[in-house]
Design a protein around this motif. Sequence first.
Motif, PDB file in Angstrom:
ATOM      1  N   ARG A   9     -12.931  11.226  89.953  1.00  0.00           N
ATOM      2  CA  ARG A   9     -11.518  11.128  89.590  1.00  0.00           C
ATOM      3  C   ARG A   9     -10.846  10.250  90.630  1.00  0.00           C
ATOM      4  O   ARG A   9     -10.909  10.545  91.815  1.00  0.00           O
ATOM      5  CB  ARG A   9     -10.886  12.523  89.533  1.00  0.00           C
ATOM      6  CG  ARG A   9     -11.438  13.362  88.411  1.00  0.00           C
ATOM      7  CD  ARG A   9     -10.784  14.726  88.325  1.00  0.00           C
ATOM      8  NE  ARG A   9     -10.897  15.555  89.514  1.00  0.00           N
ATOM      9  CZ  ARG A   9     -11.974  16.238  89.870  1.00  0.00           C
ATOM     10  NH1 ARG A   9     -13.063  16.189  89.153  1.00  0.00           N
ATOM     11  NH2 ARG A   9     -11.977  16.982  90.956  1.00  0.00           N
ATOM     12  N   ARG A  10     -10.235   9.172  90.161  1.00  0.00           N
ATOM     13  CA  ARG A  10      -9.588   8.235  91.083  1.00  0.00           C
ATOM     14  C   ARG A  10      -8.162   7.998  90.619  1.00  0.00           C
ATOM     15  O   ARG A  10      -7.915   7.757  89.446  1.00  0.00           O
ATOM     16  CB  ARG A  10     -10.354   6.921  91.102  1.00  0.00           C
ATOM     17  CG  ARG A  10      -9.734   5.878  92.001  1.00  0.00           C
ATOM     18  CD  ARG A  10     -10.749   4.773  92.307  1.00  0.00           C
ATOM     19  NE  ARG A  10     -10.149   3.607  92.917  1.00  0.00           N
ATOM     20  CZ  ARG A  10      -9.711   3.545  94.156  1.00  0.00           C
ATOM     21  NH1 ARG A  10      -9.787   4.605  94.939  1.00  0.00           N
ATOM     22  NH2 ARG A  10      -9.194   2.450  94.649  1.00  0.00           N
ATOM     23  N   HIS A  32      -1.778  15.013  92.932  1.00  0.00           N
ATOM     24  CA  HIS A  32      -3.107  15.165  92.331  1.00  0.00           C
ATOM     25  C   HIS A  32      -3.949  16.231  93.022  1.00  0.00           C
ATOM     26  O   HIS A  32      -5.126  16.391  92.703  1.00  0.00           O
ATOM     27  CB  HIS A  32      -3.837  13.813  92.340  1.00  0.00           C
ATOM     28  CG  HIS A  32      -3.152  12.794  91.491  1.00  0.00           C
ATOM     29  ND1 HIS A  32      -3.171  12.837  90.113  1.00  0.00           N
ATOM     30  CD2 HIS A  32      -2.390  11.728  91.822  1.00  0.00           C
ATOM     31  CE1 HIS A  32      -2.456  11.827  89.629  1.00  0.00           C
ATOM     32  NE2 HIS A  32      -1.973  11.151  90.653  1.00  0.00           N
ATOM     33  N   PHE A  33      -3.362  16.982  93.955  1.00  0.00           N
ATOM     34  CA  PHE A  33      -4.113  18.017  94.660  1.00  0.00           C
ATOM     35  C   PHE A  33      -4.639  19.087  93.704  1.00  0.00           C
ATOM     36  O   PHE A  33      -5.802  19.488  93.793  1.00  0.00           O
ATOM     37  CB  PHE A  33      -3.262  18.675  95.747  1.00  0.00           C
ATOM     38  CG  PHE A  33      -3.183  17.894  97.032  1.00  0.00           C
ATOM     39  CD1 PHE A  33      -4.027  16.830  97.296  1.00  0.00           C
ATOM     40  CD2 PHE A  33      -2.246  18.238  97.992  1.00  0.00           C
ATOM     41  CE1 PHE A  33      -3.951  16.129  98.491  1.00  0.00           C
ATOM     42  CE2 PHE A  33      -2.168  17.554  99.191  1.00  0.00           C
ATOM     43  CZ  PHE A  33      -3.022  16.493  99.440  1.00  0.00           C
ATOM     44  N   VAL A  75     -11.904  11.572  94.197  1.00  0.00           N
ATOM     45  CA  VAL A  75     -12.605  12.836  94.376  1.00  0.00           C
ATOM     46  C   VAL A  75     -13.899  12.764  93.572  1.00  0.00           C
ATOM     47  O   VAL A  75     -13.889  12.408  92.392  1.00  0.00           O
ATOM     48  CB  VAL A  75     -11.749  14.031  93.885  1.00  0.00           C
ATOM     49  CG1 VAL A  75     -12.521  15.331  94.020  1.00  0.00           C
ATOM     50  CG2 VAL A  75     -10.446  14.098  94.652  1.00  0.00           C
ATOM     51  N   SER A  76     -14.998  13.073  94.245  1.00  0.00           N
ATOM     52  CA  SER A  76     -16.301  13.126  93.589  1.00  0.00           C
ATOM     53  C   SER A  76     -17.085  14.255  94.231  1.00  0.00           C
ATOM     54  O   SER A  76     -17.350  14.219  95.438  1.00  0.00           O
ATOM     55  CB  SER A  76     -17.044  11.799  93.761  1.00  0.00           C
ATOM     56  OG  SER A  76     -18.330  11.888  93.175  1.00  0.00           O
ATOM     57  N   ASP A  78     -17.880  17.174  96.261  1.00  0.00           N
ATOM     58  CA  ASP A  78     -17.159  17.832  97.366  1.00  0.00           C
ATOM     59  C   ASP A  78     -16.570  16.823  98.339  1.00  0.00           C
ATOM     60  O   ASP A  78     -16.242  17.168  99.466  1.00  0.00           O
ATOM     61  CB  ASP A  78     -18.087  18.812  98.084  1.00  0.00           C
ATOM     62  CG  ASP A  78     -19.283  18.125  98.717  1.00  0.00           C
ATOM     63  OD1 ASP A  78     -19.493  16.915  98.463  1.00  0.00           O
ATOM     64  OD2 ASP A  78     -20.026  18.790  99.461  1.00  0.00           O
ATOM     65  N   GLN A  79     -16.435  15.563  97.908  1.00  0.00           N
ATOM     66  CA  GLN A  79     -15.850  14.543  98.783  1.00  0.00           C
ATOM     67  C   GLN A  79     -14.512  14.057  98.251  1.00  0.00           C
ATOM     68  O   GLN A  79     -14.335  13.891  97.046  1.00  0.00           O
ATOM     69  CB  GLN A  79     -16.776  13.340  98.914  1.00  0.00           C
ATOM     70  CG  GLN A  79     -17.944  13.592  99.814  1.00  0.00           C
ATOM     71  CD  GLN A  79     -18.478  12.297 100.396  1.00  0.00           C
ATOM     72  OE1 GLN A  79     -18.273  11.221  99.855  1.00  0.00           O
ATOM     73  NE2 GLN A  79     -19.164  12.403 101.511  1.00  0.00           N
ATOM     74  N   LEU A  80     -13.601  13.830  99.187  1.00  0.00           N
ATOM     75  CA  LEU A  80     -12.312  13.220  98.870  1.00  0.00           C
ATOM     76  C   LEU A  80     -12.186  11.988  99.770  1.00  0.00           C
ATOM     77  O   LEU A  80     -12.458  12.068 100.968  1.00  0.00           O
ATOM     78  CB  LEU A  80     -11.173  14.194  99.155  1.00  0.00           C
ATOM     79  CG  LEU A  80      -9.767  13.657  98.858  1.00  0.00           C
ATOM     80  CD1 LEU A  80      -8.887  14.789  98.355  1.00  0.00           C
ATOM     81  CD2 LEU A  80      -9.123  13.043 100.077  1.00  0.00           C
ATOM     82  N   VAL A  81     -11.811  10.867  99.167  1.00  0.00           N
ATOM     83  CA  VAL A  81     -11.615   9.641  99.933  1.00  0.00           C
ATOM     84  C   VAL A  81     -10.184   9.170  99.718  1.00  0.00           C
ATOM     85  O   VAL A  81      -9.734   9.006  98.580  1.00  0.00           O
ATOM     86  CB  VAL A  81     -12.593   8.521  99.506  1.00  0.00           C
ATOM     87  CG1 VAL A  81     -12.336   7.243 100.302  1.00  0.00           C
ATOM     88  CG2 VAL A  81     -14.036   8.981  99.677  1.00  0.00           C
ATOM     89  N   VAL A  82      -9.476   8.985 100.824  1.00  0.00           N
ATOM     90  CA  VAL A  82      -8.145   8.388 100.793  1.00  0.00           C
ATOM     91  C   VAL A  82      -8.330   6.914 101.133  1.00  0.00           C
ATOM     92  O   VAL A  82      -9.039   6.575 102.076  1.00  0.00           O
ATOM     93  CB  VAL A  82      -7.215   9.052 101.840  1.00  0.00           C
ATOM     94  CG1 VAL A  82      -5.913   8.271 101.987  1.00  0.00           C
ATOM     95  CG2 VAL A  82      -6.929  10.493 101.457  1.00  0.00           C
TER      96      VAL A  82
END
Length: 138
Positions: A9-10, A32-33, A75-76, A78-82
């Motif tokens: 999800r981006r 989007h949290f 989000v993919s 268990d990772q979240l990338v800002v």
Amino acid sequence: MEHVPPPVRRHVASVRVGPDAVREAREAVAGHFAEAGIAPESAFADAVLLVVSELVTNVLRHAPRSPLTDVGMTVSGDQLVVSVADAEPRLPDLTLEGMGAGLRMVAELASDYDGDLSAEPAVDHEGKVVLVRFEIPL
């Protein structure tokens, strides 16, 4: 059994660089949290929003040619990338000696959640993207 990767999800928000940029970027990410399963009042959410604030502040300070900054949350599993992209092609110095206090704090927050800080040239425009990877706590 075939391995099926988790959905990615981006979300990307283009934020006008100016006095409201930090607030708008934080609101775009925080919006989007729930979808990402992140409790809005959690310490993790606070860490993510602090990283967004610092990276957008750096755009305001160091990328004056950028009329907009693209703030992303991916989000993919268990990772979240800002990600924060701007039109300044010069990459930040991410060595311990070269980082300012703000980027050091960002790197420490990422590390607190088994993540990291990186930067790379933008693919679709002249500029760069700063990426902060986190493991989403269970």
